[in-house]
Structure formats: C-alpha cells, structure tokens
Design a protein around this motif. Structure first.
Motif, PDB file in Angstrom:
ATOM      1  N   THR A  67       0.831  -1.206   0.000  1.00  0.00           N
ATOM      2  CA  THR A  67       0.000   0.000   0.000  1.00  0.00           C
ATOM      3  C   THR A  67       0.869   1.260   0.000  1.00  0.00           C
ATOM      4  O   THR A  67       2.083   1.191   0.217  1.00  0.00           O
ATOM      5  CB  THR A  67      -0.898   0.038   1.247  1.00  0.00           C
ATOM      6  N   PHE A  68       0.228   2.386  -0.216  1.00  0.00           N
ATOM      7  CA  PHE A  68       0.951   3.648  -0.122  1.00  0.00           C
ATOM      8  C   PHE A  68       1.478   3.858   1.295  1.00  0.00           C
ATOM      9  O   PHE A  68       2.546   4.423   1.473  1.00  0.00           O
ATOM     10  CB  PHE A  68       0.072   4.829  -0.560  1.00  0.00           C
ATOM     11  N   GLN A  69       0.735   3.396   2.315  1.00  0.00           N
ATOM     12  CA  GLN A  69       1.214   3.535   3.693  1.00  0.00           C
ATOM     13  C   GLN A  69       2.509   2.765   3.888  1.00  0.00           C
ATOM     14  O   GLN A  69       3.436   3.264   4.520  1.00  0.00           O
ATOM     15  CB  GLN A  69       0.157   3.070   4.699  1.00  0.00           C
ATOM     16  N   ASP A  70       2.590   1.557   3.304  1.00  0.00           N
ATOM     17  CA  ASP A  70       3.841   0.793   3.365  1.00  0.00           C
ATOM     18  C   ASP A  70       4.971   1.593   2.729  1.00  0.00           C
ATOM     19  O   ASP A  70       6.092   1.650   3.240  1.00  0.00           O
ATOM     20  CB  ASP A  70       3.720  -0.538   2.610  1.00  0.00           C
ATOM     21  N   PHE A  71       4.664   2.218   1.605  1.00  0.00           N
ATOM     22  CA  PHE A  71       5.656   3.013   0.874  1.00  0.00           C
ATOM     23  C   PHE A  71       6.089   4.215   1.702  1.00  0.00           C
ATOM     24  O   PHE A  71       7.276   4.502   1.824  1.00  0.00           O
ATOM     25  CB  PHE A  71       5.073   3.439  -0.475  1.00  0.00           C
ATOM     26  N   TYR A  72       5.115   4.928   2.299  1.00  0.00           N
ATOM     27  CA  TYR A  72       5.437   6.074   3.159  1.00  0.00           C
ATOM     28  C   TYR A  72       6.329   5.635   4.314  1.00  0.00           C
ATOM     29  O   TYR A  72       7.318   6.301   4.628  1.00  0.00           O
ATOM     30  CB  TYR A  72       4.175   6.710   3.764  1.00  0.00           C
ATOM     31  N   ASP A  73       5.951   4.528   4.953  1.00  0.00           N
ATOM     32  CA  ASP A  73       6.721   4.042   6.096  1.00  0.00           C
ATOM     33  C   ASP A  73       8.166   3.757   5.693  1.00  0.00           C
ATOM     34  O   ASP A  73       9.098   4.078   6.437  1.00  0.00           O
ATOM     35  CB  ASP A  73       6.089   2.787   6.690  1.00  0.00           C
ATOM     36  N   TYR A  74       8.341   3.157   4.530  1.00  0.00           N
ATOM     37  CA  TYR A  74       9.681   2.852   4.026  1.00  0.00           C
ATOM     38  C   TYR A  74      10.482   4.137   3.805  1.00  0.00           C
ATOM     39  O   TYR A  74      11.603   4.272   4.281  1.00  0.00           O
ATOM     40  CB  TYR A  74       9.588   2.050   2.720  1.00  0.00           C
ATOM     41  N   VAL A  75       9.885   5.093   3.094  1.00  0.00           N
ATOM     42  CA  VAL A  75      10.589   6.344   2.790  1.00  0.00           C
ATOM     43  C   VAL A  75      10.896   7.108   4.081  1.00  0.00           C
ATOM     44  O   VAL A  75      12.017   7.598   4.266  1.00  0.00           O
ATOM     45  CB  VAL A  75       9.783   7.215   1.798  1.00  0.00           C
ATOM     46  N   ILE A  76       9.928   7.189   4.978  1.00  0.00           N
ATOM     47  CA  ILE A  76      10.126   7.899   6.245  1.00  0.00           C
ATOM     48  C   ILE A  76      11.274   7.266   7.032  1.00  0.00           C
ATOM     49  O   ILE A  76      12.159   7.975   7.535  1.00  0.00           O
ATOM     50  CB  ILE A  76       8.826   7.909   7.079  1.00  0.00           C
ATOM     51  N   ALA A  77      11.286   5.944   7.128  1.00  0.00           N
ATOM     52  CA  ALA A  77      12.355   5.258   7.867  1.00  0.00           C
ATOM     53  C   ALA A  77      13.708   5.527   7.239  1.00  0.00           C
ATOM     54  O   ALA A  77      14.691   5.795   7.958  1.00  0.00           O
ATOM     55  CB  ALA A  77      12.068   3.754   7.905  1.00  0.00           C
ATOM     56  N   ARG A  78      13.785   5.490   5.923  1.00  0.00           N
ATOM     57  CA  ARG A  78      15.071   5.719   5.244  1.00  0.00           C
ATOM     58  C   ARG A  78      15.526   7.177   5.382  1.00  0.00           C
ATOM     59  O   ARG A  78      16.702   7.441   5.573  1.00  0.00           O
ATOM     60  CB  ARG A  78      14.971   5.320   3.773  1.00  0.00           C
ATOM     61  N   VAL A  79      14.598   8.120   5.309  1.00  0.00           N
ATOM     62  CA  VAL A  79      14.953   9.537   5.472  1.00  0.00           C
ATOM     63  C   VAL A  79      15.432   9.782   6.900  1.00  0.00           C
ATOM     64  O   VAL A  79      16.460  10.450   7.104  1.00  0.00           O
ATOM     65  CB  VAL A  79      13.750  10.459   5.131  1.00  0.00           C
ATOM     66  N   LYS A  80      14.733   9.232   7.873  1.00  0.00           N
ATOM     67  CA  LYS A  80      15.150   9.405   9.279  1.00  0.00           C
ATOM     68  C   LYS A  80      16.509   8.769   9.523  1.00  0.00           C
ATOM     69  O   LYS A  80      17.342   9.334  10.222  1.00  0.00           O
ATOM     70  CB  LYS A  80      14.094   8.806  10.229  1.00  0.00           C
ATOM     71  N   GLN A  81      16.747   7.604   8.926  1.00  0.00           N
ATOM     72  CA  GLN A  81      18.028   6.921   9.053  1.00  0.00           C
ATOM     73  C   GLN A  81      19.138   7.790   8.456  1.00  0.00           C
ATOM     74  O   GLN A  81      20.214   7.918   9.036  1.00  0.00           O
ATOM     75  CB  GLN A  81      17.946   5.569   8.341  1.00  0.00           C
TER      76      GLN A  81
END
Length: 85
Positions: A67-81
C-alpha cells in the motif's frame, strides 16, 4: 524532515511521474494497481525516490510494500536513518 512533508513530497512526485490523480493516492490504496506499475515503472520509481530523497534503494526493499502507507513508512524510515548519519 517532518513526516507530513515527506508524505506530501512523495504524493506530489508520484502523481506527476505516474500521471495519476493526486486524490487516488491514499494510504490504504494498492501502490502497484493505483500507479499501474510494471517492471520498468519500478525503475522509474526507484530513480524518483533516490533523486527526491537522496538515498539508495535496493530492489529487495520493495518486497513488503503493498500500500501507499507501506511506501510512506519505508521512505520515512530511510529519510530518518539518513538524517542520523
């Protein structure tokens, strides 16, 4: 970068890159179906992520993204990392 800013930026480049109506991009919507992704489109998606957020994407990163939420979660985690480095 704030979570809402990441989501807005993500939605904007997805709508433009894949020529879909912004209102069709919702957290629960199926990413592949909504964007009508084929294998070549995934390459475009990877390039768009890397150029918009400045981190490298591995093909296996997409295995759990439905889902888009899965995608957001992935991008958010990578940006925070990335911000921690």
């Amino acid at each position: 970068m704030e979570i809402n800013d990441i989501i807005k930026k993500t939605n904007a480049f997805l709508a433009e890159e894949f020529e879909v109506a912004p209102e069709s991009i919702t957290p629960g919507a199926d990413l592949k179906a909504t964007l009508e992704l084929d294998s070549l489109d995934y390459i475009d998606l990877v390039v768009a992520i890397e150029s918009n957020f400045g981190f490298k994407v591995k093909p296996e990163d997409f295995q759990g993204i439905v889902t888009f939420q899965d995608f957001y979660d992935y991008v958010i985690a990578r940006v925070k990392q990335k911000e921690l480095v």
